[in-house]
Design a protein around this motif. Sequence first.
Motif, PDB file in Angstrom:
ATOM      1  N   TYR A  92      -2.428  -8.630   4.214  1.00 35.90           N
ATOM      2  CA  TYR A  92      -1.115  -8.008   4.382  1.00 35.90           C
ATOM      3  C   TYR A  92      -0.640  -8.078   5.832  1.00 35.90           C
ATOM      4  O   TYR A  92       0.537  -8.356   6.093  1.00 35.90           O
ATOM      5  CB  TYR A  92      -1.157  -6.559   3.917  1.00 35.90           C
ATOM      6  N   LYS A 124       1.987  -5.009  -1.010  1.00 42.40           N
ATOM      7  CA  LYS A 124       1.618  -3.604  -0.787  1.00 42.40           C
ATOM      8  C   LYS A 124       1.139  -2.935  -2.069  1.00 42.40           C
ATOM      9  O   LYS A 124       0.211  -2.125  -2.046  1.00 42.40           O
ATOM     10  CB  LYS A 124       2.815  -2.840  -0.201  1.00 42.40           C
ATOM     11  N   ILE A 127      -2.571  -4.248  -2.762  1.00 36.52           N
ATOM     12  CA  ILE A 127      -3.382  -4.459  -1.572  1.00 36.52           C
ATOM     13  C   ILE A 127      -4.880  -4.298  -1.832  1.00 36.52           C
ATOM     14  O   ILE A 127      -5.711  -4.823  -1.093  1.00 36.52           O
ATOM     15  CB  ILE A 127      -2.912  -3.516  -0.438  1.00 36.52           C
TER      16      ILE A 127
END
Length: 368
Positions: A92, A124, A127
Amino acid sequence: MGQDSLKEEEIVELLSGIENVRLNEDESAVVIVDQTVLPGKKELLELGDAKALYDAIFELKVRGAPAIGICASYGIFILAKQIQADSGETFYKKFKEAAEYLNSSRPTAVNLSWALRRMEDVVKANISKSPKEIVSLLREECRLIQAEDAAMCKAISEYGLSLLKDGDGILTHCNAGPLATSKYGTALGPLFLGKERGMNFHVFSDETRPLLQGARLTSYELDQGGIDVTLICDNMASIVMKNGWVQACLVGCDRVAANGDAANKIGTSGVAILAKYYGIPFYVLGPSSTIDFHCKTGEDIVIEERNPEEIKCKFYEKPMALSSVKCYNPAFDVTDHNLITAIITERGILRAPYTESLKKAFPERVIE
């Protein structure tokens, strides 16, 4: 990989169908039509790294708000595949750096940040998964973004066509056809859809100084689509309206504020003012991805300023002004909501007060 030209015969599908922006066969690069060399040359580019993607957006090789968003979503997917990471968190961090870099290429068209933010939301939300799994989900999302845009363009075209009559004269500014979007386009969509159904229009295409999107792209698309088109200089719009040759103005948009103010290519607001004076409907057509409830009014929209040399030198063999002459070169202007007859989206024909009609059409997007 950078920017590599592909064979000219590969271009026909992209110019005539949905995929004016797509992934290449092995999904290692984004393929685009280079809009800077049309109509004199038809060329495809493969964009396989961050700089090539950035440059293609900044240099208008891919342009039109929806097309930029599609390119950005495919582009960040390509870059995500190149990330070396052993966890979702590390992935990320590197993904966000790449997305921020692409997002800095152009500030006004909201579709760019919208598409990148949508792809980031996928990362997100997943993740905790492996980078390989996240990349697979990103692939699904970028393809979905393009498919949704095609569906939105068809719906916008249907709504727009309902406002036109066979034989109408139409004036448009800049380019919001298939090259700038998917399939039919937005501002040009009703015209192509009408043509399919046996309707005829006569279109006056503003050349759109200084980058001539109307001359190079809109008149090209309409001519190739068998739609009667007359190219005019931007400063000729008034006389064709006065002559009674225009029954409606159709333009696209790069960002629409919550109050209905709309940013579009420089010169659009002038067309709207003329249309108001001559009593001609002025319609703004765009997908929901161009609506930005974060911007309360047009005053909140950041206007991109481009190289002044585009005015003096672009497309000229020699500069058309002295080197000592200063130039002001905003890429966009904002049309006041009071000048807009209706905003046409995939959810219908919205009319003033836009603060209410936009909220009603997109309640899930409203920011209190």
